[in-house]
Design a protein around this motif. Structure first.
Motif, PDB file in Angstrom:
ATOM      1  N   ASN A  23       0.829  -1.212   0.000  1.00 20.30           N
ATOM      2  CA  ASN A  23       0.000   0.000   0.000  1.00 20.30           C
ATOM      3  C   ASN A  23       0.862   1.261   0.000  1.00 20.30           C
ATOM      4  OD1 ASN A  23      -2.792  -0.757  -0.060  1.00 20.30           O
ATOM      5  ND2 ASN A  23      -2.479  -1.714   1.908  1.00 20.30           N
ATOM      6  N   PHE A  25       3.937   1.579  -1.253  1.00 18.80           N
ATOM      7  CA  PHE A  25       4.501   1.744  -2.593  1.00 18.80           C
ATOM      8  C   PHE A  25       3.432   2.218  -3.581  1.00 18.80           C
ATOM      9  CE2 PHE A  25       8.222  -0.460  -1.057  1.00 18.80           C
ATOM     10  CZ  PHE A  25       9.236   0.054  -1.841  1.00 18.80           C
ATOM     11  N   TYR A  26       2.221   1.715  -3.394  1.00 18.98           N
ATOM     12  CA  TYR A  26       1.110   2.129  -4.267  1.00 18.98           C
ATOM     13  C   TYR A  26       0.870   3.636  -4.125  1.00 18.98           C
ATOM     14  CZ  TYR A  26      -3.006   0.950  -7.042  1.00 18.98           C
ATOM     15  OH  TYR A  26      -3.914   0.823  -8.056  1.00 18.98           O
ATOM     16  N   GLU A  29       3.583   5.485  -5.878  1.00 20.52           N
ATOM     17  CA  GLU A  29       3.374   5.379  -7.321  1.00 20.52           C
ATOM     18  C   GLU A  29       2.274   6.343  -7.782  1.00 20.52           C
ATOM     19  OE1 GLU A  29       5.363   3.613  -9.075  1.00 20.52           O
ATOM     20  OE2 GLU A  29       4.416   3.767 -11.043  1.00 20.52           O
ATOM     21  N   LEU A  30       1.240   6.463  -6.982  1.00 25.74           N
ATOM     22  CA  LEU A  30       0.165   7.407  -7.314  1.00 25.74           C
ATOM     23  C   LEU A  30       0.701   8.838  -7.327  1.00 25.74           C
ATOM     24  CD1 LEU A  30      -3.002   6.207  -5.388  1.00 25.74           C
ATOM     25  CD2 LEU A  30      -2.539   6.090  -7.808  1.00 25.74           C
ATOM     26  N   ALA A  33       2.642   9.207 -10.413  1.00 29.60           N
ATOM     27  CA  ALA A  33       1.741   9.324 -11.569  1.00 29.60           C
ATOM     28  C   ALA A  33       1.231  10.744 -11.707  1.00 29.60           C
ATOM     29  CB  ALA A  33       0.578   8.360 -11.406  1.00 29.60           C
ATOM     30  N   TYR A  37       3.070  11.498 -15.076  1.00 31.51           N
ATOM     31  CA  TYR A  37       2.198  11.108 -16.176  1.00 31.51           C
ATOM     32  C   TYR A  37       1.053  12.078 -16.407  1.00 31.51           C
ATOM     33  CZ  TYR A  37       4.588   6.633 -15.687  1.00 31.51           C
ATOM     34  OH  TYR A  37       5.537   5.658 -15.608  1.00 31.51           O
ATOM     35  N   PHE A  39      -1.662  12.341 -14.581  1.00 30.49           N
ATOM     36  CA  PHE A  39      -2.936  11.888 -14.035  1.00 30.49           C
ATOM     37  C   PHE A  39      -3.146  12.561 -12.685  1.00 30.49           C
ATOM     38  CE2 PHE A  39      -1.946   8.007 -16.548  1.00 30.49           C
ATOM     39  CZ  PHE A  39      -3.051   8.059 -17.361  1.00 30.49           C
ATOM     40  N   SER A  40      -4.249  13.201 -12.525  1.00 27.02           N
ATOM     41  CA  SER A  40      -4.537  13.782 -11.223  1.00 27.02           C
ATOM     42  C   SER A  40      -5.497  12.853 -10.480  1.00 27.02           C
ATOM     43  CB  SER A  40      -5.142  15.172 -11.379  1.00 27.02           C
ATOM     44  OG  SER A  40      -6.297  15.099 -12.165  1.00 27.02           O
ATOM     45  N   VAL A  41      -5.087  12.445  -9.311  1.00 23.89           N
ATOM     46  CA  VAL A  41      -5.905  11.510  -8.531  1.00 23.89           C
ATOM     47  C   VAL A  41      -6.833  12.316  -7.631  1.00 23.89           C
ATOM     48  CG1 VAL A  41      -5.805   9.562  -6.948  1.00 23.89           C
ATOM     49  CG2 VAL A  41      -3.955   9.936  -8.554  1.00 23.89           C
ATOM     50  N   PRO A  42      -8.130  12.003  -7.623  1.00 22.17           N
ATOM     51  CA  PRO A  42      -9.048  12.737  -6.754  1.00 22.17           C
ATOM     52  C   PRO A  42      -8.668  12.583  -5.282  1.00 22.17           C
ATOM     53  CG  PRO A  42     -10.254  11.418  -8.331  1.00 22.17           C
ATOM     54  CD  PRO A  42      -8.831  11.026  -8.450  1.00 22.17           C
ATOM     55  N   MET A  45      -9.829   9.537  -3.305  1.00 19.44           N
ATOM     56  CA  MET A  45      -9.107   8.295  -3.582  1.00 19.44           C
ATOM     57  C   MET A  45      -7.780   8.265  -2.811  1.00 19.44           C
ATOM     58  SD  MET A  45      -9.597   7.326  -7.544  1.00 19.44           S
ATOM     59  CE  MET A  45     -11.172   6.851  -8.204  1.00 19.44           C
ATOM     60  N   TYR A  46      -7.135   9.422  -2.771  1.00 24.19           N
ATOM     61  CA  TYR A  46      -5.909   9.537  -1.972  1.00 24.19           C
ATOM     62  C   TYR A  46      -6.211   9.222  -0.502  1.00 24.19           C
ATOM     63  CZ  TYR A  46      -1.889  11.305  -4.540  1.00 24.19           C
ATOM     64  OH  TYR A  46      -0.791  11.412  -5.331  1.00 24.19           O
ATOM     65  N   PHE A  48      -8.622   7.472   0.739  1.00 24.36           N
ATOM     66  CA  PHE A  48      -8.911   6.042   0.909  1.00 24.36           C
ATOM     67  C   PHE A  48      -7.620   5.230   0.977  1.00 24.36           C
ATOM     68  CE2 PHE A  48      -9.889   1.838  -0.931  1.00 24.36           C
ATOM     69  CZ  PHE A  48     -10.858   1.425  -0.029  1.00 24.36           C
ATOM     70  N   MET A  49      -6.675   5.551   0.093  1.00 25.88           N
ATOM     71  CA  MET A  49      -5.402   4.819   0.091  1.00 25.88           C
ATOM     72  C   MET A  49      -4.597   5.096   1.351  1.00 25.88           C
ATOM     73  SD  MET A  49      -5.228   2.832  -2.390  1.00 25.88           S
ATOM     74  CE  MET A  49      -3.562   2.320  -2.040  1.00 25.88           C
TER      75      MET A  49
END
Lengths: 75, 199
Positions: A23, A25-26, A29-30, A33, A37, A39-42, A45-46, A48-49
């Motif tokens: 988790n 490392f995930y 990685e987010l 990203a 890359y 990608f914008s993560v909401p 979601m952040y 939750f992780m």
């Protein structure tokens, strides 16, 4: 305390540690990203992780406490 | 990602960005939930029936903790993979971006100026897909690309997506009339502009 209980403790702790590290490392990685890359993560979601990683880490601590106070104390 | 992609030669406008319909998440999430509930219930039942809770509470705790953590981790991975699977249509390219953090990252990019579209098929199968108005849009090219078909799978409102794509192809190949063949199965009214719909 016999070898079986020690093996059980080590096995469960190792699995919980593996989930925590995965988790973590995930999450890294987010973050990568988002920066590399595009990608914008909401935020939810952040969140939750983060909660998931925190719970995984806490479960190792709780399991150790539980093990000490129930199994070791009984002996 | 901004709506206008600047390059030295051409200005590229993003017409839409679409993900798969959210209902594609339901089977895996429901399965995960039922599986975890089943494991926890079975563990509680067995431990209660054989009176194992006073003697082995650590085992019960570990089963429940591992099940919940595994479920939440796989759920997060499933949702993230769905979120990072994006179809993007611009005035000059159509692109499928799929990113699975820690596992894979690939982009399928087709330059619309370089290919000729021969067919745009819209497929919707089943009651659930009809109800939620989701389906596949399959674009067939007449030259060998790395894939001869480009599929936008399980997108919402596939008829409208197909129409937008058709108009983009027409505008990109306006100097070659008669080459493009489009099978409009739904006979929808022509749209006023290609940028009318967004994700």
């Amino acid at each position: 305390m016999n070898a079986l209980k020690v093996a059980f403790f080590i096995g469960v702790s190792a699995i919980l540690l593996a989930i925590t590290i995965y988790n973590l490392f995930y999450l890294f990685e987010l973050r990568k990203a988002k920066h590399h890359y595009g990608f914008s993560v909401p935020s939810h979601m952040y969140a939750f992780m983060h909660i998931n990683t925190f719970l995984a880490a806490m479960s190792i601590f709780l399991f150790s406490l539980f093990f000490v106070f129930t199994v070791v104390a009984q002996e | 990602m901004s709506d206008a992609l600047q390059s030295p030669q051409i200005e590229e406008e993003v017409l839409f960005k679409k993900r798969q319909h959210w209902t594609v998440l339901l089977p895996s999430l429901v399965l995960l939930t039922f599986l975890s509930l089943f494991i926890i219930t079975a563990a509680l039942g067995i431990f209660t029936y054989f009176s194992l809770i006073p003697t082995h509470p650590d085992v019960l705790f570990s089963i429940i903790a591992l099940t919940l953590l595994f479920t939440s981790t796989v759920t997060a991975k499933t949702i993230m993979e769905w979120y990072f699977h994006v179809y993007t249509l611009t005035t000059h390219r159509i692109m499928e971006t799929c990113y699975s953090p820690l596992f894979s990252h690939w982009i399928n990019d087709v330059l619309l100026d370089e290919v000729r579209c021969t067919e745009i098929d819209i497929k919707t199968h089943g009651f659930i897909n009809q109800y939620f108005n989701k389906g596949d849009v399959v674009i067939t090219f007449d030259r060998p690309t790395h894939e001869e078909e480009f599929t936008l799978s399980n997108v919402k409102n596939p008829q409208e997506v197909g129409q937008i794509i058709e108009q983009v192809f027409k505008s990109n190949n306006s100097e070659r009339p008669g080459i493009i063949w489009y099978r409009n199965r739904f006979k929808a009214q022509p749209r006023s502009g290609i940028g009318g719909a967004r994700a």
